[in-house]
Design an enzyme around this catalytic site. Structure first.
Site, short mmCIF file in Angstrom:
data_model
loop_
_atom_site.label_atom_id
_atom_site.label_comp_id
_atom_site.label_asym_id
_atom_site.label_seq_id
_atom_site.Cartn_x
_atom_site.Cartn_y
_atom_site.Cartn_z
N GLU A 172 11.81 -32.49 -51.84
CA GLU A 172 12.97 -33.29 -50.86
C GLU A 172 13.69 -32.80 -49.72
OE1 GLU A 172 14.62 -36.04 -53.26
OE2 GLU A 172 13.10 -37.19 -53.99
N GLU A 290 6.82 -38.44 -57.85
CA GLU A 290 8.31 -38.55 -57.98
C GLU A 290 7.59 -39.92 -57.62
OE1 GLU A 290 12.13 -37.07 -57.72
OE2 GLU A 290 10.95 -35.35 -57.08
O1 AHR Z 1 13.94 -37.63 -60.52
C1 AHR Z 1 14.98 -38.01 -60.09
C2 AHR Z 1 15.36 -36.84 -58.38
O2 AHR Z 1 14.45 -37.40 -57.75
C3 AHR Z 1 14.67 -35.83 -57.89
O3 AHR Z 1 15.65 -34.59 -58.34
C4 AHR Z 1 15.04 -35.43 -56.85
O4 AHR Z 1 13.10 -35.12 -56.36
C5 AHR Z 1 13.97 -37.11 -56.60
O5 AHR Z 1 15.68 -37.40 -55.45
#
Ligand code: AHR
Length: 497
Positions: A172, A290
């Site tokens: 990210e 994610e």
């Molecule tokens: O999964 C939780 C968080 O969400 C992770 O650390 C990050 O990559 C995202 O913002």
């Protein structure tokens, strides 16, 4: 209300990659410490890994597990997590305001992944980390022997290389919350040079560059375009992330997957734009590394401590249904989404939940994830759906009942995943399988219930669970089923010879 689904054998969308059923463990909260690792627990093995957790993870048939982060990654020095445990430094993890003991590092995690029947998807730090650190980590993990880093791995007890194939180049990096966040041009240049050195260390690896952290980012999709313009020829995937939470309107929440679908389509369009710009023959694939339901708005500050109870969302049946819509969306885009990581796996926004010194249980989202992972492998077919069951909400007038249909040629089976997001009306549904010749329904399960707020817990681990329903049969391969209001359904059919 009536729905008709016609599934045509030759109407193929794409092959489902096993990596679509991947997940994520970050050094965050209690994912690692008292999650997968709890020395002294009654089920722990000789390395301190909880065997009850391993069993629950194994049943999910997880393809890859992304590690070690997440936001944690951008301030993490992987070298802190190798060698004798007693000499590993205790550090401040500034991303999550946590004390990191480094008792688990890449070597132990690779061992855990083997035990859990999965593979590591490693991530290199593009925040405080250098390109040299990234290449050194590839060498430490994958180079057989005879160099300083590979010999150090051997000295640390791992004669065989870990052979880690998938590598995320940062996390990210578009997010201002990221340690050493970069703009798209700076990240694109850094990622490009990192990939060069990483692939020159091990040419067999595949790399994933950071796309947008969410479709709600102001820099999306410009960020993705610029990053790809710098990395298109070298990278193998671009990552995207998306979480949803119920902000008060259940119908909008249940339809969140429409946003996810648009995100996937726009990301593919951005990749294809850069492909054209570069006159490239390569099709860039997405790593949706994610995705989940996450009640991000509930995140509260906490003092510095080891294994804080943060991001420990307790999922309801309603959450599991919204989650199922996301799972269906990923399957229906299996032609371009080749990796998808449920974020995360244990305790932290996770399907598996543990209590220190006590047991472990399955959260509501465990069930739809297991269903798609067990029965979603094969080729996605695009079904023809006609439905009267529609809802009007944030996404306009949209079908309230959605499907993903998978043809597994090897097992001669068709699986239909069906989600009825309508909380008030069931859907009388006709499933037409006549293009497959003679078929037989062999399994039917449902996840539903009167109380959409119900949750599992250690005391009541079966408040929510999948139930079996007697399969219905048909003489003409057209099956009549009733999909209950607010229900997730799995219907499996055998193709008869
Ligand atoms: O999964 C939780 C968080 O969400 C992770 O650390 C990050 O990559 C995202 O913002």
């Amino acid at each position: 209300m009536k729905t008709k689904v016609t599934i045509v054998k030759d109407f193929t969308k794409g092959k489902v990659d096993d990596k679509l059923f991947s997940s994520f463990i970050e050094h965050l909260g209690r994912a690692v410490y008292t999650g997968i690792y709890e020395p002294g627990h009654s089920t722990s093995d000789e390395q301190g890994f909880r065997k009850d957790v391993i069993e629950l993870v194994k049943d999910l048939r997880v393809g890859l597990v992304r590690y070690p982060g997440g936001n944690f990654l951008s301030g993490y020095n992987w070298k802190d997590g190798i060698g004798p445990r007693e000499s590993r430094p205790v550090r401040l993890d500034r991303a999550w305001h946590t004390i990191e003991t480094n008792q688990i590092g890449i070597d132990e995690f690779a061992d855990w992944a083997k035990k859990a029947g999965t593979e590591v998807m490693a991530a290199v730090n593009m925040g405080t980390g250098t390109i040299q650190d990234a290449a050194d980590m590839v060498e430490y993990c994958n180079y057989p022997s005879g160099t300083a880093w590979s010999d150090l791995r051997i000295k640390n007890g791992h004669k065989e290389p870990h052979k880690i194939k998938y590598w995320c180049v940062g996390n990210e990096m578009d997010g201002p919350w990221q340690i050493c966040h970069l703009d798209a041009v700076d990240y694109g240049k850094k990622a490009r040079e990192a990939i060069k050195l990483m692939k020159w260390t091990d040419e067999s690896i595949q790399t994933i560059v950071c796309g947008s952290a969410s479709s709600s980012m102001p820099t999306y999709p410009e960020w993705d375009r610029i990053v790809l313009e710098h990395t298109y020829d070298l990278a193998d995937f671009i990552s995207i992330h998306r979480y949803f939470e119920n902000k008060g309107d259940d119908d909008d929440f249940l339809a969140s997957f429409y946003d996810m679908e648009q995100f996937i389509k726009t990301s593919c369009a951005t990749c294809d734009y850069v492909k054209a710009l570069k006159r490239s023959k390569k099709e860039m694939m997405l790593s949706f590394d994610e995705w989940n339901i996450w009640y991000q708005s509930k995140l509260e500050p906490h003092p510095w401590m080891t294994e804080p109870r943060i991001l420990e969302d307790h999922y309801s049946l309603l959450d599991a249904l919204a989650f199922s819509g996301m799972a269906i969306t990923l399957l229906n885009h299996a032609d371009r989404v080749k990796v998808a990581c449920l974020a995360q796996l244990v305790n932290v926004i996770a399907p598996v939940f543990t209590e220190p010194g006590k047991g472990a249980y399955k959260q509501s989202i465990y069930f739809p994830f297991r269903d798609v992972s067990l029965y979603g492998r094969g080729t996605v077919l695009t079904p023809i759906v006609r439905t009267e069951n529609k809802l009007t909400q944030a996404y306009g007038e949209v079908p309230a009942v959605i499907f993903s249909t998978i043809y597994n040629e090897e097992n001669e089976e068709v699986t239909v995943f069906a989600l009825n997001t309508n909380k008030n009306e069931s859907s009388e549904t006709q499933i037409d399988l006549s293009s497959f010749g003679k078929t037989q329904m062999i399994m039917r399960t449902e996840l539903s219930g009167k109380d959409l707020g119900a949750k599992n817990s250690l005391e009541n681990p079966d408040a929510i669970k999948t139930v079996e329903i007697s399969p219905v049969q048909s003489d003409n391969n057209i099956y009549d089923v009733n999909l209950n209001a607010a229900s997730w359904n799995v219907l499996r059919f055998k193709i008869c010879k």
